[in-house]
Design a protein around this motif. Sequence first.
Motif, PDB file in Angstrom:
ATOM      1  N   UNK A   1       0.834  -1.196   0.000  1.00 22.37           N
ATOM      2  CA  UNK A   1       0.000   0.000   0.000  1.00 22.37           C
ATOM      3  C   UNK A   1       0.873   1.252   0.000  1.00 22.37           C
ATOM      4  N   UNK A   2       0.252   2.378  -0.345  1.00 21.10           N
ATOM      5  CA  UNK A   2       0.944   3.667  -0.327  1.00 21.10           C
ATOM      6  C   UNK A   2       0.643   4.386   0.986  1.00 21.10           C
ATOM      7  N   UNK A   3       1.321   5.529   1.204  1.00 17.49           N
ATOM      8  CA  UNK A   3       1.047   6.320   2.400  1.00 17.49           C
ATOM      9  C   UNK A   3      -0.410   6.769   2.442  1.00 17.49           C
ATOM     10  N   UNK A   4      -0.966   7.044   1.273  1.00 15.59           N
ATOM     11  CA  UNK A   4      -2.361   7.498   1.206  1.00 15.59           C
ATOM     12  C   UNK A   4      -3.337   6.419   1.684  1.00 15.59           C
ATOM     13  N   UNK A   5      -2.878   5.176   1.708  1.00 16.92           N
ATOM     14  CA  UNK A   5      -3.741   4.068   2.141  1.00 16.92           C
ATOM     15  C   UNK A   5      -3.458   3.638   3.584  1.00 16.92           C
ATOM     16  N   UNK A   6      -2.602   4.395   4.273  1.00 15.74           N
ATOM     17  CA  UNK A   6      -2.172   3.965   5.603  1.00 15.74           C
ATOM     18  C   UNK A   6      -3.342   3.820   6.573  1.00 15.74           C
ATOM     19  N   UNK A   7      -4.317   4.708   6.476  1.00 11.68           N
ATOM     20  CA  UNK A   7      -5.446   4.674   7.419  1.00 11.68           C
ATOM     21  C   UNK A   7      -6.630   3.863   6.886  1.00 11.68           C
ATOM     22  N   UNK A   8      -6.440   3.183   5.758  1.00 10.34           N
ATOM     23  CA  UNK A   8      -7.513   2.356   5.202  1.00 10.34           C
ATOM     24  C   UNK A   8      -7.621   1.053   5.989  1.00 10.34           C
ATOM     25  N   UNK A   9      -8.830   0.691   6.334  1.00  6.16           N
ATOM     26  CA  UNK A   9      -9.046  -0.550   7.074  1.00  6.16           C
ATOM     27  C   UNK A   9      -9.700  -1.608   6.191  1.00  6.16           C
ATOM     28  N   UNK A  10     -10.995  -1.461   5.880  1.00  6.97           N
ATOM     29  CA  UNK A  10     -11.643  -2.455   5.040  1.00  6.97           C
ATOM     30  C   UNK A  10     -11.485  -3.852   5.618  1.00  6.97           C
ATOM     31  N   UNK A  11     -10.772  -4.751   4.918  1.00  5.65           N
ATOM     32  CA  UNK A  11     -10.639  -6.129   5.409  1.00  5.65           C
ATOM     33  C   UNK A  11      -9.855  -6.251   6.715  1.00  5.65           C
ATOM     34  N   UNK A  12      -9.164  -5.177   7.114  1.00  6.13           N
ATOM     35  CA  UNK A  12      -8.366  -5.217   8.344  1.00  6.13           C
ATOM     36  C   UNK A  12      -9.124  -4.684   9.560  1.00  6.13           C
ATOM     37  N   UNK A  13     -10.341  -4.214   9.352  1.00  5.62           N
ATOM     38  CA  UNK A  13     -11.006  -3.503  10.444  1.00  5.62           C
ATOM     39  C   UNK A  13     -11.281  -4.388  11.661  1.00  5.62           C
ATOM     40  N   UNK A  14     -11.680  -5.637  11.446  1.00  4.38           N
ATOM     41  CA  UNK A  14     -11.956  -6.511  12.587  1.00  4.38           C
ATOM     42  C   UNK A  14     -10.729  -6.718  13.449  1.00  4.38           C
ATOM     43  N   UNK A  15      -9.598  -6.921  12.795  1.00  2.00           N
ATOM     44  CA  UNK A  15      -8.324  -7.084  13.498  1.00  2.00           C
ATOM     45  C   UNK A  15      -7.971  -5.822  14.278  1.00  2.00           C
ATOM     46  N   UNK A  16      -8.242  -4.656  13.668  1.00  2.00           N
ATOM     47  CA  UNK A  16      -7.944  -3.381  14.330  1.00  2.00           C
ATOM     48  C   UNK A  16      -8.815  -3.195  15.575  1.00  2.00           C
ATOM     49  N   UNK A  17     -10.112  -3.452  15.454  1.00  2.00           N
ATOM     50  CA  UNK A  17     -11.005  -3.295  16.605  1.00  2.00           C
ATOM     51  C   UNK A  17     -10.595  -4.243  17.744  1.00  2.00           C
ATOM     52  N   UNK A  18     -10.291  -5.479  17.386  1.00  2.00           N
ATOM     53  CA  UNK A  18      -9.904  -6.465  18.401  1.00  2.00           C
ATOM     54  C   UNK A  18      -8.615  -6.051  19.103  1.00  2.00           C
ATOM     55  N   UNK A  19      -7.687  -5.480  18.350  1.00  2.00           N
ATOM     56  CA  UNK A  19      -6.413  -5.049  18.927  1.00  2.00           C
ATOM     57  C   UNK A  19      -6.630  -3.909  19.927  1.00  2.00           C
TER      58      UNK A  19
END
Length: 428
Positions: free
Chosen positions: A359-377
Amino acid sequence: MKIAIIGAGAAGLAALRRVLEASTEALPIEAVVYEKTGKIGGTWVYVPETGKDEYGLPVHSSMYDSLRTNLPKEVMGYPGYPIPENSEKRSYLTRTEILAFLESFAEHFKLREHIHLYHNVELVEPVGGTSEWKVRVRDLKGDRSLDVRFDAVMVCSGHYFEPAIPVIKGADKFKGETLHSHDYRRPEHFAGKRVVVVGAGPSGMDLALEISRKATSVILSHHSTEEILTQFPANVSQKPDIVEMTVNAVKFADETEAEVDAIFYCTGYKYSFPFLSRAAGVRVDDNMVAPLWKQVISIANPTMALIGLPFYVCAFSMFDLQARFVLKFWTNKAQLPERSVMLADHEKEKKDRFEVRGWSKRQFHMMGPLQGEYYDDLARTAGVEGLPPVLIKIHNVSSKRFLDDLVHYRGDRFEIIDSDNFTSTVAQ
């Protein structure tokens, strides 16, 4: 403890609710929210005006008149305060319905008495030699500036107000109209015009469809490697990126060109925090806001948090979770790691996004498929209650439906059964 919250949109309201709940006899917390407009609701407040407001400030809202949500209401409520069922059992709501929900949320939790409307934050900086923050705020109605001290600051100002416009060869030569979606309000604006919509994100897709009802023709220009398969009306076509503009035409990457009357940029927004001093220790680098721990707490000054940066998320619930995460540390119920540990976490996150995922820097805050992992963390790290998996499941299904059937997907209906399960009815 005294906490400043900047912005009374969906993130600021979520933060204020949790700050007030965190106040105890042992640690009383005073919360002050500064909102530069005259209403709560942030980007959900529709104003027909564009450009500057009555106080000479840029109009904040990017809301257009006919907007309906592109996510179902079942994933748009707050924990413990869902969006109520409507008589038609619609899952996709209008902007007015979402704003009414935010207003009811503020009334239910008695938030309004803590919100200062028409107060524009001009400067936020740490006070040298102390653990305090100085917030300079302009009382717009009183026409005076005040300096107020706080122990902590939550930045909840959103990231859908500073247009991002790509640099395209020959753009200065083009004599037709150029408009960013930030300043779009109604489709009649493009009546009888040949329009190129630049960008095929959610707003580009939606607005290409909307203006096609009034425009003569619409070209959706994007750099997706695959053609978007949704069925557009006959007057909508797709083209790759624009490589050059001339006086009255555009040239595309496939070496074709078209005469057009207007360029409509649906190219997203920049993260912008004009009130943060350099000493606050947060930078925006090609739309990556850093260095932050877990994309929310300033590593340089951990008594500052930026709520709501990640996108492609279950936004309202995430705002709530981030606020609870932050407050666990600010109220000393959990211990922040050493700065070196937080920086190492941040570098690990960068490596995963840049090197592993490409990913690029512009995509750093993109979650999408990663959101569940982020919330759990977040939940695991701070020892707070997480978000139910059913939210992510509905988010994923509805997002795919958006791509597959742009014309009809808002007729879909969802119903949450429990924390893991839901039912859905697909519109035909």
